[in-house]
Design an enzyme around this catalytic site. Structure first.
Site, PDB file in Angstrom:
ATOM      1  N   LYS A 199     -38.701  -5.660  15.994  1.00  0.00           N
ATOM      2  CA  LYS A 199     -38.937  -4.852  15.068  1.00  0.00           C
ATOM      3  C   LYS A 199     -38.165  -3.400  15.076  1.00  0.00           C
ATOM      4  CE  LYS A 199     -41.434  -7.262  12.088  1.00  0.00           C
ATOM      5  NZ  LYS A 199     -41.212  -8.548  13.088  1.00  0.00           N
ATOM      6  N   THR A 200     -38.151  -2.482  14.120  1.00  0.00           N
ATOM      7  CA  THR A 200     -37.573  -1.187  14.291  1.00  0.00           C
ATOM      8  C   THR A 200     -38.162  -0.495  15.603  1.00  0.00           C
ATOM      9  OG1 THR A 200     -36.722  -1.209  12.125  1.00  0.00           O
ATOM     10  CG2 THR A 200     -36.909   0.827  13.273  1.00  0.00           C
TER      11      THR A 200
END
Length: 387
Positions: A199-200
């Protein structure tokens, strides 16, 4: 192999982990847990948040926090990662699968409204589905790859039918609604995140629930910590051990210090892939949301042509070139655990899922790697369109 996404750990992650080790607060108690919860609530525009051990457990407890379980239904788009549906089943409820919109690849609100009006009746807790005898309690819009749904339409529909809106924002950290409105300030009941390694913003693993209902968040915290009451070993409910550790939260705190830079990098990558797709008549960029600012967790190219085998050919070409290109999520109605679930017609989902090609999107991807991805993608589609 150039991977789809790897974590960017070049900030204070190591220093904060060392703080945990020196203090010995490495488990589920420690100052970084509270700090991370505060950051997530602020980012979400909510009064409170609870951080947990995964995105799936966040969705699970978001549902169970509202007593959604046996005999209930939750409406979920078919085009999503299977964890969205699994969390519903973990809570004891069942999914009602609906199609997505061709414009934004998210839950088709108009189709959902038609299905609810045609197949349900009013019920004190939501809507009674006549055929199954189960009660529709909630809608779970999925912010696919960080994009933005029409929250106003979703919230209006939920109010019309007495339903909860529990947002699967697993991939949407940093995404905002119109005029920069934070996700939790859109009128939804809960926003759920994932902090998985790809994920970011990552904690290595982890999830979170944000809401403006403080009592609800406290219930989730109670459910996630074995239902323990007081300092002794007294427990008042059957609960779970779903807590996030101080180690994970320390990584998350460090990650959020650079979230603006991460989002800027994701936007830059999106623009590069959008320009790439414009060079070919059979490619388009992923949809740009009409309702806010996408966080662009993943970007890539979307195929609009008629070759049914191009997905396998493109994957083979890119992997042979040393670039990770995987099949997109197989829709829920085609997955064995959900083959017998309530399911509306899926013309859009059935058409698009094999046309979606996410390309590598690490926030610190090198120009050299991006140039290679562009070169090898270009080589494939030049040959394909010339054939």
């Amino acid at each position: 192999m150039i991977p789809l996404a790897v974590p960017n750990l070049n900030g204070n992650e190591a220093a904060y982990l060392q703080e945990c080790i020196v203090s010995t607060f490495v488990s589920t108690v420690g100052p970084f847990v509270g700090a991370f919860e505060t950051q997530i609530a602020e980012l979400s525009g909510t009064t409170a948040a609870s951080v947990l051990c995964s995105g799936t457990t966040a969705l699970h407890l978001a549902l169970e926090g509202f007593d959604i379980g046996q005999g209930d239904l939750v409406m979920v788009p078919a085009l999503t990662f299977i964890a969205s549906a699994n969390a519903v089943r973990h809570a004891g409820a069942d999914v009602w699968l609906v199609d997505v919109s061709a414009q934004d690849w998210m839950l088709d609100v108009d189709a959902a409204r038609v299905a609810i009006e045609a197949q349900t009746d009013a019920h004190p807790n939501g809507r009674l589905h006549r055929e199954s005898g189960k009660v529709l309690r909630a809608i779970m819009p999925v912010m696919i790859m960080g994009s933005v749904p029409d929250f106003a339409a979703l919230v209006a529909m939920a109010k019309d039918f007495n339903l909860r809106v529990i947002v699967d924002a697993a991939a949407a950290i940093g995404t905002t609604y119109k005029n920069g409105i934070a996700l939790g300030a859109t009128g939804v009941d809960a926003v759920c995140y994932s902090f998985n390694g790809n994920k970011t913003v990552t904690c290595g693993g982890g999830g979170g629930v944000a809401s403006n209902d403080d009592a609800y968040i406290e219930r989730i915290k109670h459910l996630s910590s074995t239902g323990r009451v007081g300092a002794n070993y007294d427990h008042d409910i059957v609960a779970y051990n779903y807590r996030m550790t101080n180690l994970q939260a320390a990584v998350g705190v460090a990650q959020l210090e650079r979230v603006d830079a991460f989002l800027a990098s994701k936007k830059k990558i999106r623009d590069i892939y959008s320009e790439l797709s414009s060079n070919f008549k059979s490619l388009e960029p992923f949809p740009e949301p009409a309702y806010g600012q996408n966080g662009y967790w993943f970007s890539g190219v979307y195929y609009t042509g008629g070759d049914k085998n191009v997905d396998l050919e493109f994957q083979k070409h890119m992997k042979s070139a040393g670039i990770d290109l995987r099949p997109f999520w197989k829709p829920l109605h085609l997955q064995k655990p959900y083959a017998s679930s309530l399911c509306e017609p899926m013309p859009v989902t059935d058409d698009i899922w094999k046309r979606i090609f996410p390309l590598p999107c690490s926030t610190h991807i090198s120009d050299q790697d991006l140039n290679k991805i562009i070169r090898d993608t270009t080589n494939f589609w030049n040959k394909h369109e010339a054939s």
